[in-house]
Design a protein around this motif. Structure first.
Motif, PDB file in Angstrom:
ATOM      1  N   HIS A 281       0.823  -1.211   0.000  1.00 52.45           N
ATOM      2  CA  HIS A 281       0.000   0.000   0.000  1.00 52.45           C
ATOM      3  C   HIS A 281       0.857   1.261   0.000  1.00 52.45           C
ATOM      4  O   HIS A 281       0.534   2.230  -0.680  1.00 52.45           O
ATOM      5  N   ALA A 282       1.923   1.228   0.757  1.00 49.75           N
ATOM      6  CA  ALA A 282       2.805   2.402   0.795  1.00 49.75           C
ATOM      7  C   ALA A 282       3.371   2.690  -0.592  1.00 49.75           C
ATOM      8  O   ALA A 282       3.469   3.849  -1.016  1.00 49.75           O
ATOM      9  N   PHE A 283       3.741   1.637  -1.295  1.00 51.33           N
ATOM     10  CA  PHE A 283       4.323   1.857  -2.611  1.00 51.33           C
ATOM     11  C   PHE A 283       3.261   2.332  -3.608  1.00 51.33           C
ATOM     12  O   PHE A 283       3.519   3.223  -4.423  1.00 51.33           O
ATOM     13  N   CYS A 284       2.069   1.746  -3.524  1.00 51.38           N
ATOM     14  CA  CYS A 284       0.991   2.185  -4.413  1.00 51.38           C
ATOM     15  C   CYS A 284       0.707   3.678  -4.205  1.00 51.38           C
ATOM     16  O   CYS A 284       0.457   4.424  -5.155  1.00 51.38           O
ATOM     17  N   LYS A 285       0.791   4.090  -2.959  1.00 52.04           N
ATOM     18  CA  LYS A 285       0.545   5.493  -2.656  1.00 52.04           C
ATOM     19  C   LYS A 285       1.623   6.373  -3.303  1.00 52.04           C
ATOM     20  O   LYS A 285       1.332   7.428  -3.881  1.00 52.04           O
ATOM     21  N   ALA A 286       2.904   5.897  -3.233  1.00 55.00           N
ATOM     22  CA  ALA A 286       3.993   6.661  -3.848  1.00 55.00           C
ATOM     23  C   ALA A 286       3.792   6.747  -5.355  1.00 55.00           C
ATOM     24  O   ALA A 286       4.042   7.791  -5.971  1.00 55.00           O
ATOM     25  N   VAL A 287       3.338   5.655  -5.949  1.00 54.53           N
ATOM     26  CA  VAL A 287       3.157   5.612  -7.398  1.00 54.53           C
ATOM     27  C   VAL A 287       1.899   6.387  -7.802  1.00 54.53           C
ATOM     28  O   VAL A 287       1.814   6.953  -8.895  1.00 54.53           O
ATOM     29  N   GLY A 288       0.924   6.376  -6.904  1.00 55.09           N
ATOM     30  CA  GLY A 288      -0.319   7.091  -7.209  1.00 55.09           C
ATOM     31  C   GLY A 288      -1.361   6.218  -7.870  1.00 55.09           C
ATOM     32  O   GLY A 288      -2.327   6.720  -8.439  1.00 55.09           O
ATOM     33  N   LYS A 289      -1.165   4.933  -7.844  1.00 55.14           N
ATOM     34  CA  LYS A 289      -2.216   4.041  -8.349  1.00 55.14           C
ATOM     35  C   LYS A 289      -2.090   2.657  -7.722  1.00 55.14           C
ATOM     36  O   LYS A 289      -1.042   2.289  -7.199  1.00 55.14           O
ATOM     37  N   GLU A 290      -3.176   1.918  -7.799  1.00 55.40           N
ATOM     38  CA  GLU A 290      -3.184   0.548  -7.291  1.00 55.40           C
ATOM     39  C   GLU A 290      -2.451  -0.342  -8.307  1.00 55.40           C
ATOM     40  O   GLU A 290      -2.721  -0.265  -9.506  1.00 55.40           O
ATOM     41  N   LEU A 291      -1.564  -1.175  -7.819  1.00 53.12           N
ATOM     42  CA  LEU A 291      -0.804  -2.043  -8.727  1.00 53.12           C
ATOM     43  C   LEU A 291      -1.369  -3.462  -8.661  1.00 53.12           C
ATOM     44  O   LEU A 291      -1.838  -3.899  -7.607  1.00 53.12           O
ATOM     45  N   PRO A 292      -1.326  -4.183  -9.782  1.00 51.85           N
ATOM     46  CA  PRO A 292      -1.907  -5.528  -9.794  1.00 51.85           C
ATOM     47  C   PRO A 292      -1.132  -6.509  -8.901  1.00 51.85           C
ATOM     48  O   PRO A 292       0.095  -6.478  -8.866  1.00 51.85           O
ATOM     49  N   TYR A 293      -1.862  -7.328  -8.183  1.00 55.52           N
ATOM     50  CA  TYR A 293      -1.224  -8.383  -7.395  1.00 55.52           C
ATOM     51  C   TYR A 293      -2.120  -9.593  -7.376  1.00 55.52           C
ATOM     52  O   TYR A 293      -3.301  -9.529  -7.741  1.00 55.52           O
ATOM     53  N   GLU A 294      -1.518 -10.699  -6.944  1.00 54.17           N
ATOM     54  CA  GLU A 294      -2.288 -11.934  -6.826  1.00 54.17           C
ATOM     55  C   GLU A 294      -1.805 -12.639  -5.575  1.00 54.17           C
ATOM     56  O   GLU A 294      -0.594 -12.710  -5.330  1.00 54.17           O
ATOM     57  N   VAL A 295      -2.724 -13.129  -4.792  1.00 55.89           N
ATOM     58  CA  VAL A 295      -2.329 -13.906  -3.622  1.00 55.89           C
ATOM     59  C   VAL A 295      -2.169 -15.346  -4.065  1.00 55.89           C
ATOM     60  O   VAL A 295      -3.081 -15.933  -4.657  1.00 55.89           O
ATOM     61  N   VAL A 296      -0.980 -15.893  -3.840  1.00 56.64           N
ATOM     62  CA  VAL A 296      -0.734 -17.306  -4.167  1.00 56.64           C
ATOM     63  C   VAL A 296      -0.382 -18.028  -2.864  1.00 56.64           C
ATOM     64  O   VAL A 296      -0.425 -17.434  -1.790  1.00 56.64           O
ATOM     65  N   GLY A 297      -0.035 -19.308  -2.972  1.00 54.67           N
ATOM     66  CA  GLY A 297       0.211 -20.110  -1.772  1.00 54.67           C
ATOM     67  C   GLY A 297       1.474 -19.662  -1.047  1.00 54.67           C
ATOM     68  O   GLY A 297       2.323 -18.957  -1.595  1.00 54.67           O
ATOM     69  N   ARG A 298       1.587 -20.095   0.200  1.00 52.39           N
ATOM     70  CA  ARG A 298       2.771 -19.792   1.001  1.00 52.39           C
ATOM     71  C   ARG A 298       4.028 -20.337   0.313  1.00 52.39           C
ATOM     72  O   ARG A 298       3.976 -21.325  -0.401  1.00 52.39           O
ATOM     73  N   ARG A 299       5.117 -19.709   0.578  1.00 48.77           N
ATOM     74  CA  ARG A 299       6.412 -20.110   0.019  1.00 48.77           C
ATOM     75  C   ARG A 299       7.165 -20.891   1.101  1.00 48.77           C
ATOM     76  O   ARG A 299       7.163 -20.481   2.273  1.00 48.77           O
ATOM     77  N   GLY A 300       7.771 -22.022   0.721  1.00 44.89           N
ATOM     78  CA  GLY A 300       8.491 -22.851   1.693  1.00 44.89           C
ATOM     79  C   GLY A 300       9.549 -22.039   2.414  1.00 44.89           C
ATOM     80  O   GLY A 300      10.293 -21.293   1.783  1.00 44.89           O
ATOM     81  N   GLY A 301       9.647 -22.187   3.720  1.00 45.05           N
ATOM     82  CA  GLY A 301      10.679 -21.486   4.472  1.00 45.05           C
ATOM     83  C   GLY A 301      10.223 -20.158   5.038  1.00 45.05           C
ATOM     84  O   GLY A 301      10.861 -19.613   5.937  1.00 45.05           O
TER      85      GLY A 301
END
Lengths: 684, 684
Positions: A281-301
């Motif tokens: 969210h902090a970065f989107c605010k700096a950029v001035g727009k919502e950036l695309p993301y996707e929630v995927v499964g946990r990463r090992g470790g």
């Protein structure tokens, strides 16, 4: 006297930011870096930012002989050791390269240090040494006494190096060893000139997100949103790289004030955790727009929370992180937009331009377009070459040593502090008379004996951007001309910014009379001394010029202006063919009223155009300055060139303006003010 | 075809024993060792024991270029990696040297292995990686899964290397990696030829005790007798070095039989603990007397019991330690008494004697006394030089290449299989006719075209001992002459043992017709072909000789014995002055009845003495042989030497004995029997 600190890996992300902080804290810096994962441009930009020389050696740490030479050359007091391969994932694929580089390099470094009795080291370690600190109860936030158990080769190299350093201290407790365990460095230099320049696909959250923001990656993957945090994503301790860099200075100063040796670890973190979404969210605010993301499964470790307990560094080193993730995001976004491909500009390359191949002070910088190519060098911030349609259209030397010869007629160079003549090498300013050295009969020409043509400019800051679908490259050089140098008063920072497109080179000249200058007023007059030749032969004879004006400054027998304007011997507002019998060395007046001190906002005026029957290149010179010296090169007398091998269009203020009350305001610059002008040379 | 195994540190204590076991198990061995803490003599002795060539390179593992050359040169299938600094105490004082050597060296080795796609390694690790296993309950005897926590830099290097190897396997699971964790290696090779050769004060119990036994140290310190063991001293797991060496072969064979990769650790220990007093008593028993000791306070870091759980190696590698501490003590005592200063003999040194400075096959071995110096080389097991009172009294070349020239008249060499002539290059033995190549008209001279003069002898085993207060040095060389070589039947091991004191060189010649030989009988006749010259000039003219006998073998026109004894042209039982006109090349008969096959137990008889007015050196030759060829060098024709530059006293059996029924028993050697003789040259 300031102390020399050797910074290994000083061209890297954290390294380059630390070099800046070292310089800001009065240290002298020597950098060794094998540039395997970094760019010398970072060092050039550090010099540009700090206006301080950084001695640089392209040395692999595993090369003991070369390393020893560096220690032989400088009275190094301490070492900050960054140089390492650092990608966790890669380290599991090519572990031997990691052990070789990181441990092998450290062993060699320590061998050289022992040989030279340098026993102070700040080591760039990592929170990775803790491994999964959540395996214990009560170890979050992670304190330095948390048992180590690195889970990948990268982390193991850090862990092993800590042990090597610990054992060396055990054997010789004069060693001063600071182990700095970094948490998650983010952000970039607020100047927008330095930042992380990851090769390939970024491994870390923010660099990846930045590439999403500029369209290089499709979307961010968020690995799991079912952790026990406020938004379900894992918590890490993100620290602004500038804060991190400052931690090194704190550690170094701490060691410096010790009586005797030490081996001690300090966490460098903020002590505050942020979730992946917090950072997103902090970065989107700096950029001035919502950036695309996707929630995927946990990463090992991955684990829930790896936040630092930074108390030890806060209390002992008197250091704490002050910048926020918002600051980091803003700085990262500036860095990303201004340098979308990091330091790597596809149509630009450089090489050392010196007989000493290790001398990075003078490099030759070449930018290439399809039918146009321009080369600059640091000494004099010169234009060394402009090639249009395969024809070199400026005079220049291929051998760097030729530029140092006395017979060099200022080929391509920046001219300053004051271009052209100062009559009788003398002027008055604020009631004080300044006497300069004479280098042309009784006058001072082109700044004097040690003019800008002989200075090594820092930089360039090389950038590329698109404007109206055109690729544009800029190259900024700077040089600080201190009060008293060549007899001139005042501290002046001279910045030369070249802007190149596919058929022109524009120059922006800036002379900033620095705020801290010891005098109230100084004088500045800057130009470029390129000799143009579009004839495709060794002579400009036959070149047809046409100028905006026929009016020149009248000069007396001493070649000094009388104050009058007179017409020249031939009316050059009409097509005029250059030859031995039709030669010029006069200051032509574009605007009889002169100009203000900073003309950069004025419109460029075409002052000369030139053609030659041998080529189909048309040369056009435009400037914002009130005059230009047209010099057709009759005095050229250097091997390989003939008289009239090139002609100069030296845009500038009136000759000897300071000694003419009505012109003086063209060149007098008050403290805090900037002199400015522009010129543009087009080849169409 | 046998496989090449690279052994790093193969000249060291465990390394050299392992090289022997490798050879015994049919492997070919290439050794790299920087000899920083070991001696090439160990390799020379391994060759002497095994009668197999061991390719050796004096290469520091950290020198990647040299290491790569070794891998380029041999089709190496696997590596056993011993090379390391290994003293725990020293490692705490100079940790960087330990990290550099051990880890740096390993990284370079692994880099070379990766480059050459060699992915099989047996790594010499240590039980030190466990640290104090008594910190856990139920971890004694120590199993491989005991958590690691090395407590000193040496142990940490082993620990880190294990991790490096583990990570390499993690990245490429084709790697076959055996980690062997040694407990306490003790003992020596039962031959008495190999053992531990510690520099300085030994750190370990038995080497220290051995030095007490021979009087180099005053008494053993026992650190604490108040532990909870049967006699109050701490318990360790002592393993005979030969058992340990065999563990490496077991591991290597285990890896060889795998389909695919592996990373696995195995303890190499006996599984049985012994106390310090147990070991002390066993060694005293081997020595045959009680040795002085003193019980002092406990040593920091020592714990009660560090015994191995060796089950994994027992079951998986089908290996177990079979030798006892009594065996180890006996072998150590033999090694110690026969080599009281290890490989280091103060009046002996060697250098490579070949145009190829890396060619260790041919070395020049020099033993020096105050006024007497003798040099031997491996090719031909020659005497290259004997210097008495500053005068070189034998003919020899300083340049190794001169020995290979055709004009070399057998200078100083061992002569075999059959010295002197075999008539018409033919003989019968056990009803079979053997035809040899002729190399002197129709006869075979000195063993034929590829005689012992052209063979590289293994060794020497160099030893020193005192007898009646005299310092005596011995040098043993050997060479195996296989059935069919040069046309001779039977496998023969030829051993040449030089015994040097301050004024003489004695030679014991042994030709053992080996038990496994494919024939029942063979023939052997050995001698040495030194040319003596005590004149201190280039010519022996003027030398006065006096012999034991005037009787020579009569020869026919083909220079072959007729079977008769005749007096020589001059009565040499009386002082006879050598000259162009008084020259000899005859076989003189000391004992007309000939001799048995092994004359070593016979008394030496003085057969010749010689003096020269130019020097005060008296030369005496003694032998156990029934005859000697006196050759006064009339045929010498090689640059730098004149005819009659030296004279030979070639002790041997009768010329062409095999072709004279009544003499044949002097040279026929049955399977399992040994030919033997002695000669002694004194310079008084």
């Amino acid at each position: 006297m300031s102390e020399y600190i050797l910074v290994t890996g000083g061209a890297g992300y954290i390294g380059s930011h630390t070099v800046i902080e070292l310089i800001n804290n009065g240290y002298k810096v020597v950098v060794v870096d094998n540039l395997c994962n970094s760019s010398y441009d970072a060092i050039a930009r550090v010099e540009f930012i700090t206006k301080q020389k950084v001695d640089f050696f392209d040395v692999d740490l595993r090369d003991l002989e070369s390393l020893n030479k560096v220690f032989d050359k400088f009275p190094i007091k301490g070492v900050i050791h960054f140089a390492a391969l650092k990608a966790v994932g890669e380290s599991t694929k090519i572990p031997l390269a990691y052990y070789d580089n990181n441990i092998g390099g450290t062993i060699t470094l320590l061998t050289a240090m022992q040989k030279h009795e340098v026993k102070t080291i700040v080591f760039s370690s990592s929170a990775t040494v803790y491994g999964d600190a959540t395996r214990f109860e009560n170890m979050i936030p992670i304190p330095e006494h948390c048992p180590n158990d690195p889970t990948n080769p990268y982390g193991k190299t850090k862990f092993m190096i800590e042990h090597i350093l610990k054992d060396i201290y055990g054997a010789d407790n004069q060693w001063q060893t600071a182990i700095l365990r970094y948490f998650n460095p983010i952000g970039a230099h607020p100047s927008g000139l330095l930042g992380e320049d990851p090769l390939g696909i970024p491994n870390n959250l923010l660099p990846y997100l930045a590439q999403v923001a500029i369209g290089r990656r499709e979307k961010l993957s968020i690995f799991g949103n079912d952790y026990d945090s406020h938004d379900g994503t894992p918590i890490r301790d993100y620290i602004h790289v500038v804060d991190l860099a400052k931690g090194h200075i704190a550690a170094l100063n701490y060691l410096k004030n010790l009586n005797g040796g030490l081996y001690r670890e300090w966490n460098l973190g903020t002590g505050n955790g942020s979730t992946v979404f917090d950072v997103y969210h902090a970065f989107c605010k700096a950029v001035g727009k919502e950036l695309p993301y996707e929630v995927v499964g946990r990463r090992g470790g991955d684990v829930l929370n790896l936040t630092a307990n930074a108390t030890r560094a806060n209390t002992e080193l008197k250091w704490e992180a002050k910048l926020t993730i918002e600051d980091a995001c803003k700085d990262l976004w500036k860095w990303t937009t201004e340098n979308p491909f990091g330091f790597n500009i596809d149509n630009y390359e450089w090489k050392v331009f010196s007989d000493d191949k290790e001398d990075y002070r003078n490099r030759l910088h070449t930018v290439k377009y399809d039918n146009f190519e321009v080369s600059f060098a640091n000494r004099g911030a010169i234009i060394q070459k402009i090639v249009k349609n395969g024809i070199n259209v400026v005079c220049g030397f291929d051998e760097p040593s030729r530029y140092i010869e006395k017979s060099n007629p200022f080929f391509g160079t920046t001219v300053g502090r004051v271009a052209n003549r100062i009559g009788h090498s003398k002027f008055e300013l604020n009631g004080k008379t300044y006497t300069l050295e004479s280098n042309e009969s009784s006058n001072t020409l082109h700044g004097g004996l040690d003019g800008y043509d002989k200075q090594y400019f820092f930089g360039p800051v090389a950038k590329q951007f698109k404007k109206d679908d055109k690729i544009i490259n800029t190259f900024e050089f700077n040089y600080v001309d201190k009060d008293g140098h060549n007899g001139f008063p005042g501290d002046v920072e001279c910045t030369i910014k070249y802007t190149v497109d596919d058929s022109s080179v524009a120059i922006e000249f800036v002379g900033e009379h620095l705020k801290d200058s010891p005098v109230e007023e100084t004088i500045i007059n800057l130009t470029n001394h390129s000799y143009f030749n579009i004839s495709n032969t060794k002579s400009t004879d036959g070149t047809v010029i046409k100028a905006i004006t026929n009016k020149q400054l009248e000069v007396n027998d001493e070649l000094l202006p009388t104050g009058k304007f007179v017409p020249t011997h031939t009316d050059i507002t009409k097509p005029t063919t250059l030859s031995a019998d039709c030669a010029f060395d006069y200051c032509f007046v574009v605007d009889g009223n002169g100009s203000g001190i900073d003309t950069r906002d004025s419109e460029l005026k075409q002052v000369i155009e030139a053609t030659h029957p041998n080529s189909n290149i048309k040369f056009i010179a435009e400037t914002t300055d009130p005059s230009f010296q047209l010099y057709t090169g009759i005095g050229i007398n250097t091997p390989g060139f003939e008289p009239r091998s090139g002609f100069c269009i030296e845009n500038a203020r009136f000759v000897d303006a300071i000694n003419h009350k009505e012109w003086a305001n063209q060149v007098i610059v008050k403290k805090g003010q900037s002199y400015g002008s522009k010129v543009k040379y087009s080849f169409v």
